[in-house]
Design an enzyme around this catalytic site. Structure first.
Site, PDB file in Angstrom:
ATOM      1  N   LYS A  57      -3.200  -5.866   1.742  1.00  0.00           N
ATOM      2  CA  LYS A  57      -2.325  -5.166   2.681  1.00  0.00           C
ATOM      3  C   LYS A  57      -2.978  -5.143   4.043  1.00  0.00           C
ATOM      4  CE  LYS A  57      -2.178  -1.081   0.722  1.00  0.00           C
ATOM      5  NZ  LYS A  57      -2.007   0.360   0.434  1.00  0.00           N
ATOM      6  N   LYS A  59       4.241  -5.776  -4.551  1.00  0.00           N
ATOM      7  CA  LYS A  59       4.481  -4.346  -4.415  1.00  0.00           C
ATOM      8  C   LYS A  59       5.584  -4.088  -3.385  1.00  0.00           C
ATOM      9  CE  LYS A  59       0.807  -1.786  -4.100  1.00  0.00           C
ATOM     10  NZ  LYS A  59      -0.544  -1.372  -3.617  1.00  0.00           N
TER      11      LYS A  59
END
Length: 246
Positions: free
Chosen positions: A28, A86
């Site tokens: 991320k 995700k």
């Protein structure tokens, strides 16, 4: 047994957390929001560098409740070779408008993990709906990183109930959200499959700072996982995914 998910931003950090004993490498960009996405080219490069030594997850970004945009971005992220994609579900409109589109991604074989947010309005029957859509896992996080950590929004009883409900649906479970070392002991009682960290891995600095190897080792030890990594960790995760398809 609760495992360690370590969020990283580049190959160097990925190698560092693997060496320190992380069980899942999570990709991320913390400078771009709660679930800020890295460029696809960088995700692909990290996946290639990890080369199957750990499962790799990647976020798709803090995207609006646009079914087409979510579905396309999920497919693009899955094409990089990650083990989990995700998807942040930031409010009721995501369930009302987007789950049907994401069901097509799941049916096509994309291993989806839903991310819910403890500092947003809770949803009724949400775990069952996520499981019915075909997600492989679900986790709780926080959307506002300046608004306090996970345990400031939900009690241990509520977190344990969330994990139990998700596990009853056959989902992998995770807890994250500005977690600190002091959160580990209490959260182990919730018995999630993994706890996710970023800020605490940066040696107490901002979550956009570099990962500190000593901090990763310390957190790994607190999770009672100080022993040398065994390949069975990723085998267990993938076996759980396969079993949910049976």
């Amino acid at each position: 047994m609760t495992r360690l998910l370590a969020s990283v931003t580049n190959i160097e950090e990925a190698e560092l957390v693997i060496s320190a004993g992380a069980d899942i490498v999570d990709l991320k960009d913390p400078a771009r929001g709660a679930l800020g996405a890295l460029p696809l080219s960088r995700i692909r490069a990290i996946v290639n560098a990890v080369a199957g030594r750990r499962p790799v997850s990647a976020t798709i970004g803090d995207l609006p409740a646009d079914p087409d945009a979510l579905s396309w971005t999920v497919n693009d992220t899955a094409a990089t070779g990650v083990d989990f994609v995700k998807v942040g579900l930031f409010g009721p409109e995501y369930f009302d408008q987007c789950l049907h589109a994401l069901a097509h991604n799941a049916a096509a074989g994309v291993p989806l993990v839903a991310v819910l947010f403890a500092d947003r309005q809770p949803y009724s029957n949400v775990v069952a709906r996520i499981a019915d859509t075909g997600f492989k896992g679900v986790m709780l996080d926080t959307a506002d990183k300046a608004g306090g950590g996970l345990r400031q929004h939900l009690s241990l009883e509520e977190l344990s109930a969330f994990v139990a409900a998700a596990r009853a649906q056959g989902l992998l479970t995770g807890l994250a959200g500005s977690l600190r070392m002091a959160d580990i002991g209490p959260l182990l009682a919730a018995d999630a499959d993994y706890l996710g960290f970023r800020t605490a891995l940066c040696g107490g600095h901002a979550r956009t700072a570099a990962v500190d190897p000593a901090a990763v080792v310390a957190i790994r030890a607190c999770l009672r996982r100080a022993e040398t990594y065994e390949p069975s960790t990723s085998t267990w995760i993938r076996a759980t995914i396969d079993a949910s398809d049976a």
